[in-house]
Each structure stands twice: as structure tokens, then as C-alpha cells.
Design an enzyme around this catalytic site. Structure first.
Site, PDB file in Angstrom:
ATOM      1  N   HIS A  88      35.958  36.968  47.758  1.00  0.00           N
ATOM      2  CA  HIS A  88      35.478  37.089  46.530  1.00  0.00           C
ATOM      3  C   HIS A  88      35.005  35.526  46.145  1.00  0.00           C
ATOM      4  O   HIS A  88      35.758  34.892  45.839  1.00  0.00           O
ATOM      5  CB  HIS A  88      36.060  37.370  45.520  1.00  0.00           C
ATOM      6  N   HIS A 113      64.715  61.419  31.668  1.00  0.00           N
ATOM      7  CA  HIS A 113      65.211  60.193  31.882  1.00  0.00           C
ATOM      8  C   HIS A 113      66.142  60.101  32.965  1.00  0.00           C
ATOM      9  O   HIS A 113      66.752  59.017  33.360  1.00  0.00           O
ATOM     10  CB  HIS A 113      66.008  59.983  30.683  1.00  0.00           C
ATOM     11  N   ASP A 123      38.411  39.608  33.415  1.00  0.00           N
ATOM     12  CA  ASP A 123      38.427  40.886  32.722  1.00  0.00           C
ATOM     13  C   ASP A 123      39.353  41.710  33.188  1.00  0.00           C
ATOM     14  O   ASP A 123      40.144  42.613  32.118  1.00  0.00           O
ATOM     15  CB  ASP A 123      37.087  41.422  32.747  1.00  0.00           C
ATOM     16  N   GLY A 124      39.681  41.990  34.494  1.00  0.00           N
ATOM     17  CA  GLY A 124      40.667  42.890  35.086  1.00  0.00           C
ATOM     18  C   GLY A 124      42.109  42.555  34.720  1.00  0.00           C
ATOM     19  O   GLY A 124      42.680  43.369  34.091  1.00  0.00           O
ATOM     20  N   GLU A 175      58.754  47.001  29.308  1.00  0.00           N
ATOM     21  CA  GLU A 175      59.270  46.886  30.452  1.00  0.00           C
ATOM     22  C   GLU A 175      58.452  46.346  31.594  1.00  0.00           C
ATOM     23  O   GLU A 175      59.051  45.298  32.437  1.00  0.00           O
ATOM     24  CB  GLU A 175      59.628  48.240  31.361  1.00  0.00           C
ATOM     25  N   ASP A 216      69.826  63.715  27.794  1.00  0.00           N
ATOM     26  CA  ASP A 216      68.460  62.917  27.777  1.00  0.00           C
ATOM     27  C   ASP A 216      67.330  63.742  28.684  1.00  0.00           C
ATOM     28  O   ASP A 216      66.248  63.691  28.604  1.00  0.00           O
ATOM     29  CB  ASP A 216      68.400  61.634  27.803  1.00  0.00           C
ATOM     30  N   SER A 218      72.804  49.827  25.091  1.00  0.00           N
ATOM     31  CA  SER A 218      72.913  50.673  26.150  1.00  0.00           C
ATOM     32  C   SER A 218      73.247  50.256  27.756  1.00  0.00           C
ATOM     33  O   SER A 218      74.024  50.588  28.278  1.00  0.00           O
ATOM     34  CB  SER A 218      72.001  51.701  26.389  1.00  0.00           C
ATOM     35  N   HIS A 220      30.220  42.754  43.543  1.00  0.00           N
ATOM     36  CA  HIS A 220      30.282  41.449  43.815  1.00  0.00           C
ATOM     37  C   HIS A 220      31.600  40.923  44.698  1.00  0.00           C
ATOM     38  O   HIS A 220      31.687  39.711  45.012  1.00  0.00           O
ATOM     39  CB  HIS A 220      30.045  40.483  42.914  1.00  0.00           C
TER      40      HIS A 220
HETATM   41  C1  LIG Z   1      46.160  45.937  39.569  1.00  0.00           C
HETATM   42  C2  LIG Z   1      44.925  45.609  40.317  1.00  0.00           C
HETATM   43  N1  LIG Z   1      43.938  46.765  40.368  1.00  0.00           N
HETATM   44  C3  LIG Z   1      42.687  46.727  40.940  1.00  0.00           C
HETATM   45  C4  LIG Z   1      42.558  45.417  41.722  1.00  0.00           C
HETATM   46  C5  LIG Z   1      41.225  45.430  42.471  1.00  0.00           C
HETATM   47  N2  LIG Z   1      40.330  44.491  42.075  1.00  0.00           N
HETATM   48  C6  LIG Z   1      40.119  42.918  42.510  1.00  0.00           C
HETATM   49  S1  LIG Z   1      39.193  42.173  41.644  1.00  0.00           S
HETATM   50  C7  LIG Z   1      38.699  43.292  40.798  1.00  0.00           C
HETATM   51  C8  LIG Z   1      37.858  43.224  39.322  1.00  0.00           C
HETATM   52  C9  LIG Z   1      38.270  42.292  38.541  1.00  0.00           C
HETATM   53  O1  LIG Z   1      37.343  41.931  37.664  1.00  0.00           O
HETATM   54  P1  LIG Z   1      37.486  40.711  36.768  1.00  0.00           P
HETATM   55  O2  LIG Z   1      38.759  40.522  36.589  1.00  0.00           O
HETATM   56  O3  LIG Z   1      36.271  40.714  35.908  1.00  0.00           O
HETATM   57  O4  LIG Z   1      37.126  39.810  38.019  1.00  0.00           O
HETATM   58  P2  LIG Z   1      35.553  39.065  38.397  1.00  0.00           P
HETATM   59  O5  LIG Z   1      35.174  40.179  39.229  1.00  0.00           O
HETATM   60  O6  LIG Z   1      34.880  38.916  37.267  1.00  0.00           O
HETATM   61  O7  LIG Z   1      35.910  37.958  39.380  1.00  0.00           O
HETATM   62  C10 LIG Z   1      39.541  44.591  40.877  1.00  0.00           C
HETATM   63  C11 LIG Z   1      39.312  45.802  40.395  1.00  0.00           C
HETATM   64  C12 LIG Z   1      43.622  44.653  41.951  1.00  0.00           C
HETATM   65  N3  LIG Z   1      43.521  43.354  42.602  1.00  0.00           N
HETATM   66  N4  LIG Z   1      44.789  44.640  41.037  1.00  0.00           N
HETATM   67 MG   LIG Z   2      35.036  39.636  35.141  1.00  0.00          MG
END
Ligand SMILES: Cc1ncc(C[n+]2csc(CCOP(=O)(O)OP(=O)(O)O)c2C)c(N)n1
Ligand SMILES: [Mg+2]
Length: 693
Positions: free
Chosen positions: A36, A497, A178-179, A436, A493, A407, A284
Site C-alpha cells: 500500500h 457460556h 479509518d479502518g 475483553e 449458565d 469470579s 488503492h
Molecule cells: C481486522 C482487519 N480487517 C481487514 C483488513 C484488511 N485491510 C487492510 S487496509 C484496509 C483498509 C483500511 O482503510 P483505512 O484504515 O482507511 O486505511 P487507508 O486505506 O485509508 O490507508 C483493510 C480493510 C485488515 N488489515 N485488518
Molecule cells: Mg482511510
């Protein structure tokens, strides 16, 4: 300060340096034909400003205990981190946590981005590359872990600092995208950080409104700033990622806030400088392509055909910036620490031991041992006693529970243990709340900060934190995950659980040391092994219900736990017709079946197998002693999925386990319904003997 200000007036050199980071990322991704480039291109000035002006980090010693931590939570932008480690000329470390003097990352390493055995894997990996503070890639984990690092910094400061001796005062910076901020773990972590008022924590959010699938507004439209304000964070905004003055102001704003954590929202354009409109709908997460690489370099005023170019003056610029600033900061600290060591030798010694993951002298003194007792006690109770004894011997053993401390018995009850809360940062009982996943990530952050850290919850809820547990194993750090309510035997439970497949899942995890001890004395031995782990995480799986404390004068010593599996009870002369094996609460069941078989003239053996991973590490000779290949009649008993036991019972063996989810009922009814009775074990033993002849 004068020196760096002088450098900062050199705008050209700044731009050149930032574009070096950008083009190294572009070229490495292009050469690897995967990765990337977009986020590193956009974030290069944000990282540049932080490293060159603010980060208290000495490239000569990337494990200096009081360094600021830099976490790249958007791990797919790994080339940003590799490029900055390269230009800042960060040195490598050895497994003893000493600086080797060699560079952590060379230009060759960057050229070998994402290649076999390189120091520059697709996502940053702790332990592989010096300067990488934690493994990131699974989005949200880095920011989650950063909260544990910030907790550690607060605790270390409270425990170690003395008047005139600020030994610990470091900050934790985490870049995220964002992710990261969509992931649940980040929300848990941010909520906890806000509650704890971790003013030493700064997240820098790459607000490009783009994810892999396109514009983030297809799925992510909340006001992130308002959300973080509601968590109790200080929220700052930088409208242009290329505006170094605004960035510097924001970092200063963070440093000046002594009350709460800071989120800096930086508006960026992914793939900055490239001719394509990356905030359109296109994917991208891939190389730019040769043509676009050229056009992008042109836009940067870069020689279009140059590859992996590091213009003259750039490395020197970083030497004069972070290099000099970091060196001076660390030298001051080293001098201070030398004085501190004279005045507070015991505290200084603790710091040295922690840094090398050593245990203090007497770490295992006053550990309880448990007399035989047919009624016995729950292993969660014996473990609680052990934890409290150990924590009194090891001042930096600390942790907490996800709202189940009463617990899961993880509470430290001795005088002075205290609670870790905003304003009382010396406490050793952490309250993670019902979070968690955030807990798992935070416990890793503590472990990365060289504290011995543990978490507690019900075993079934390992599922809620498993991604962090997995990262502990991948990073080879000694986080301790304590789980109680370890089987259907938790009773009423019910199946929501009652763990079934969790043992198999964690046993399949490389590097994980999972212990399911059979009685109180096995708990003692398991804890002894766990405390001495330096490069493996541990999982401790404990019962809610009482289990008999076995009579060790009649049966073998629990010290066999150190070998993972051992002969607990044997036929006289050691030539059994059948081997009964199990873990945890089912070992006593094996023992009662053994007694019945022996009384009926069948020569039997009981093997307790609390830690498969350790057993597998033993010599072939030992393994054959415990499980002689000639004895083909075998029965495994475990109140969980049977997956994996086939390895030990062989083709004529029998496995007593769970083949469905459990049920809500009193324990005695569950044991009967699912066949965990002495009669069933005896029956299976006789069948296996018959079949193996
Ligand atoms: C838990 C998880 N789910 C999915 C991915 C696959 N993944 C890698 S980058 C990305 C997009 C992330 O978007 P953003 O955080 O906005 O990064 P940008 O593309 O803007 O650099 C995804 C879904 C991952 N690395 N981890
Ligand atoms: Mg992003």
C-alpha cells in the site's frame, strides 16, 4: 532546540526528506509488486514532523526504557515505518535487548520489502525489526495496544520516579486510519483510555475518508471527533497534512494537555501527489504502476527514473534532527539513571531486571502447596492464591479482569496492591470493564513495556479477545491470559457460556503455552513455568467447580507439569494395559477410573497432560516413556471438543469429549448426560483394550 529550529528553516531539506520517505515507499511497493503506497505518501509529513521534532527517541538505542513509543496501527502503511526507521538510522537490537550498532533497516532491506526472510515484511512485526514497537496489520490492534503502553508509562512513573528523578515520563503516539477507528477494539480501547485519563497517549488519525472499498462514507459517517470528545479525549484538527506548522502545533497541543488523551485528526489525501484521484471509488491497496510512479515523482519534483533515491543531505538532516535530539535526551537520562542507581539501588535493579525480562530474587518464595483433599478446591481458587503470592514477590506483575475479578479470582488483595485508576496510577489492579478485546490488546501493551501482565475472564470469552491473544503469540511476548469457567462444568449458565472448541483453537496456536491444570498443586507448577516464560504467552484454563487435590504421596509429584505431560498414576512395574489421559477436572475422573480398573485386575496408567505444547518439546525418549508405543489401548477424557486427542490416543483409542454444544443444567446432570462418569471411562478403557488386541 536552537539546532532543530535552524534546520527547520531549511524548507527545501524538509521537502526533500519527506519526499524521500514517500518515494522509498513508492519504489518498495512497486518493486515488491504488492503493498500500500497511498497512506505512506500522505502521512510522510505527519511522521516526519513527529520524528524530527517531537519524538523522544534515540536511534542509537531503540530499546531505551524511557523512549517515546511510536505505533503504526494502520500496519498496511508499513513502508512508512520502514522508511522512517531507515532515514532516522535506527540501530538494531539482539535478543538480549541490547543495541547491536548495526542498522535496523538498510536500503537493501527496503529493496527486499515483502520478500522471504526480510526485515521488511508486509506488515510491521515486533521481534523481527528493531524500532517496531508492536506488530500491526489486523486493524485496531495497534491503537488497542498503545493504551496498554500508556497505562504502563503511568504505572512506571508512579512506581519508579522519585523527587528529582523523572526516570519515566514517555509518551505513546499511534497513527491510525479509518479502518482502525471502525474496529470495535479501538472503541473499547479509546473508551478505557478516556476513563483512565491517559494524558500521555496521542492517536493521530489519517482522516482520508477512504478505505479499500472506496469512500469511507459508504459505511462510516459518524463524527469521529465528537465521538472521541464524548470518550473524554482532547480532540485537535489539522486541516492539511502538508502543513508542518499546523502539525507541530497539534503535537504541542497534545504535549501541553496534562489531563486526558489526545486525538489529532489530520485531513489527508491518500496517495498524495499521485495524478490519480485516490479519493474516488478505485481500490488503492496496490502498487501505483510504472507510469504513475513516474508521474508522481514528477509531481514531487523528483528525478522520474531514480529508484530508491536518498539525496545527499537527507540522512545528515535526520542525524542533526532526531539523531542529535534523541542522543542528548538519552544521555541526560543515562546520567540521571546512574545517580538514581546510587540513591535507589533496589528500584534501579528492578528496572534492569524488567528490561531483560528477568525475575527478582525470591520470586517464588512463599508459594502455597496444597495437602491432599478429596473435596479439594476450584483451580480458579488455587490460582488466585498463587497470583497473590507471586505478585507480592514480583512488584511489576499486574493486570486485571474484564469485569469478572470476583469470579476469575484475578484480584490482587494484599495491602498496597491498589486499583489503577485516573489519578492513582500506582495501583496494580486494572479494571478493564466489559471490554475483553481491549483488555487483550492492553495486556500486550503492558507486556511490550516489560511488565508481567495478565488478564482475566471466562474461557468462552477468549473468543472476544482472540485476535490480541494471537498477536501475543506472533510477537512472542509473555502476556498471561487467565480464564476460568473452563468447561460445561460451569453448569447452569448453559451453552452460551460453556467453551467447547476453545482448547483446540488455542492449542493450534504456535508459541502459545496453554495450561489446564488438574488440581491445586498442578496450578502451583503451572504458574512456576508461566512466570519463567520470556518469549511465549501463556493461557491458564481454570475450573469454577472444586476438583480433588490429589494425594501426591500416592500419585506422582505435580512437578511433572514442567514437562507438559507426566505419568500421574501407574500399574506396579509400569507395564500398563491401558493409558487414561486427560487434563484439568477430568484428570480426577481418570484417577477414579484407574482405581476401579486396578481393583478389577486391569493394569492401568493415568497421564496428566496439562500443557501439550510443553510435552511436544520433550525428548522422544521421554514422550515414549509416558506414552509407550506398545500400549495401544488408550482413552482421552476432556470436557471439550476432542480435536487433537487423536494424536495421543491412536487408531484403537477412545476419546471421551464434547461433540455438541453444552446445556444449561446443574453440573451433576451435565456430567451424566455427556458421559463424564467413572463408569463411562472404565467402559471405554475395556473397549479399547479389546480392540487393540
Ligand atoms: C481486522 C482487519 N480487517 C481487514 C483488513 C484488511 N485491510 C487492510 S487496509 C484496509 C483498509 C483500511 O482503510 P483505512 O484504515 O482507511 O486505511 P487507508 O486505506 O485509508 O490507508 C483493510 C480493510 C485488515 N488489515 N485488518
Ligand atoms: Mg482511510
Amino acid at each position: 532546540m536552537a539546532v532543530s529550529e535552524q534546520i527547520l528553516t531549511s524548507k527545501q531539506l524538509q521537502t526533500l526528506s519527506i519526499n524521500t520517505i514517500r518515494t522509498l515507499a513508492i519504489d518498495a511497493v512497486q518493486q515488491a509488486n504488492s503493498g500500500h503506497p497511498g497512506a505512506p505518501m500522505a502521512l510522510a509529513p505527519v511522521a516526519y514532523c513527529l520524528w524530527q521534532q517531537f519524538l523522544r527517541f534515540d536511534p542509537e538505542d531503540p530499546v531505551w526504557p524511557n523512549r517515546d513509543r511510536f505505533v503504526l496501527s494502520n500496519g498496511h502503511a508499513s513502508m512508512l515505518l520502514y522508511a522512517i526507521l531507515y532515514v532516522a538510522q535506527v540501530r538494531g537490537t539482539n535478543p538480549e535487548y541490547e543495541s547491536t550498532g548495526e542498522y535496523a533497516i538498510t536500503l537493501d532491506d527496503i529493496k527486499r520489502f515483502r520478500q522471504i526472510d526480510s526485515k521488511t515484511p508486509g506488515h510491521p512485526e515486533y521481534r523481527l525489526t528493531a524500532g517496531v514497537e508492536t506488530t500491526t496489520g489486523p486493524l485496531g490492534q495497534g491503537v488497542g495496544t498503545s493504551v496498554g503502553m500508556a497505562i504502563s508509562a503511568k504505572w512506571l512513573a508512579t512506581h519508579f520516579n522519585q523527587p528529582g528523578f523523572e526516570i519515566f515520563n514517555y509518551n505513546v503516539y499511534a497513527f491510525c486510519g479509518d479502518g482502525d477507528l471502525m474496529e470495535g477494539v479501538a472503541s473499547e480501547a479509546a473508551s478505557l483510555a478516556g476513563h483512565l485519563r491517559l494524558s500521555n497517549l496521542c492517536w493521530i488519525y489519517d482522516n482520508n475518508r477512504v478505505t479499500l472499498d472506496g469512500p469511507a462514507d459508504a459505511s462510516f459517517t459518524e463524527n469521529v471527533g465528537e465521538r472521541f470528545s464524548a470518550y473524554g479525549w482532547n480532540v485537535l484538527h489539522v486541516a492539511d497534512a502538508n502543513d508542518l506548522d499546523s502539525l507541530a502545533n497539534a503535537y504541542r497541543g497534545f504535549q501541553q494537555n496534562k489531563d486526558v488523551p489526545t486525538l489529532i485528526i489530520v485531513d489527508t489525501h491518500i496517495g498524495y501527489g499521485s495524478p490519480h484521484k485516490h479519493d474516488s471509488n478505485e481500490a488503492h491497496g496496490e502498487p501505483l504502476g510504472e507510469e504513475e510512479v513516474r508521474l508522481t515523482k514528477k509531481a514531487y519534483g523528483w528525478p522520474e527514473d531514480a529508484k530508491f533515491l536518498v539525496p545527499d543531505g537527507v540522512l545528515e538532516h535526520f542525524r542533526q534532527g532526531i539523531g542529535k535530539r534523541g542522543h542528548d535526551l538519552r544521555q541526560k537520562w543515562v546520567t540521571l539513571f546512574a545517580e538514581y542507581s546510587k540513591k535507589y539501588p533496589e528500584l534501579a535493579e528492578q528496572i534492569n531486571q524488567m528490561q531483560h525480562r528477568e525475575l527478582p530474587d525470591g520470586w517464588d518464595k512463599n508459594l502455597p502447596s496444597f495437602p491432599a483433599d478429596a473435596k479439594g478446591m476450584a483451580t480458579r481458587d488455587s490460582s488466585g492464591k498463587l497470583l497473590n503470592a507471586l505478585a507480592q514477590n514480583v512488584p511489576w506483575l499486574m493486570g486485571g479482569s474484564a469485569d469478572l475479578a470476583t469470579s476469575d479470582r484475578t484480584r490482587l488483595k494484599f495491602e498496597g496492591a491498589g486499583d489503577f485508576q485516573a489519578g492513582s496510577y500506582g495501583g496494580r489492579n486494572l479494571h478493564f470493564g466489559v471490554r475483553e478485546h481491549g483488555m487483550g490488546a492492553a495486556v500486550n501493551g503492558l507486556a511490550l513495556s516489560k511488565l508481567r501482565s495478565y488478564s482475566g475472564t471466562f474461557f468462552n470469552f477468549n473468543d472476544y479477545m482472540k485476535p490480541s491473544v494471537r498477536l501475543a503469540a506472533l510477537m512472542e511476548i509473555p502476556s498471561i491470559f487467565i480464564y476460568t469457567h473452563d468447561s460445561i462444568c460451569l453448569g447452569e449458565d448453559g451453552p452460551t457460556h460453556q467453551p467447547i472448541e476453545q482448547l483446540a483453537q488455542l492449542r493450534a496456536m504456535p508459541e502459545m503455552m496453554l495450561f489446564r491444570p488438574a488440581d491445586a498443586n498442578e496450578v502451583v507448577e503451572a504458574w512456576k513455568v508461566i512466570m519463567q516464560l520470556k518469549h511465549n504467552p501463556a493461557t491458564l484454563v481454570l475450573t469454577r467447580q472444586a476438583v480433588p487435590t490429589l494425594d501426591r504421596s500416592k500419585y506422582a509429584s505435580a512437578s511433572g507439569v514442567a514437562k507438559g505431560g507426566y505419568v500421574l498414576a501407574d500399574a506396579p512395574g509400569g507395564n500398563p494395559q491401558v493409558i487414561l489421559m486427560g487434563t484439568g477436572s477430568e484428570v480426577s475422573l481418570c484417577v477414579s477410573a484407574y482405581e476401579q480398573l486396578m481393583a478389577g485386575g486391569v493394569k492401568a496408567r493415568v497421564v496428566s497432560m496439562p500443557c501439550w505444547a510443553l510435552f511436544e518439546k520433550q525428548s522422544e525418549e521421554y514422550k515414549k516413556q509416558v506414552l509407550p508405543p506398545s500400549v495401544k489401548a488408550r482413552v482421552s477424557v476432556e470436557a471439550a471438543a476432542t480435536l487433537g486427542w487423536d494424536r495421543y490416543v491412536g487408531p484403537t483409542g477412545k476419546m471421551i469429549g464434547m461433540h455438541r454444544f453444552g446445556a444449561s443444567a446443574p453440573i451433576k446432570d451435565l456430567l451424566k448426560k455427556f458421559g463424564f462418569t467413572t463408569e463411562k471411562v472404565v467402559e471405554a478403557a475395556r473397549e479399547s483394550i479389546a480392540q487393540s488386541q
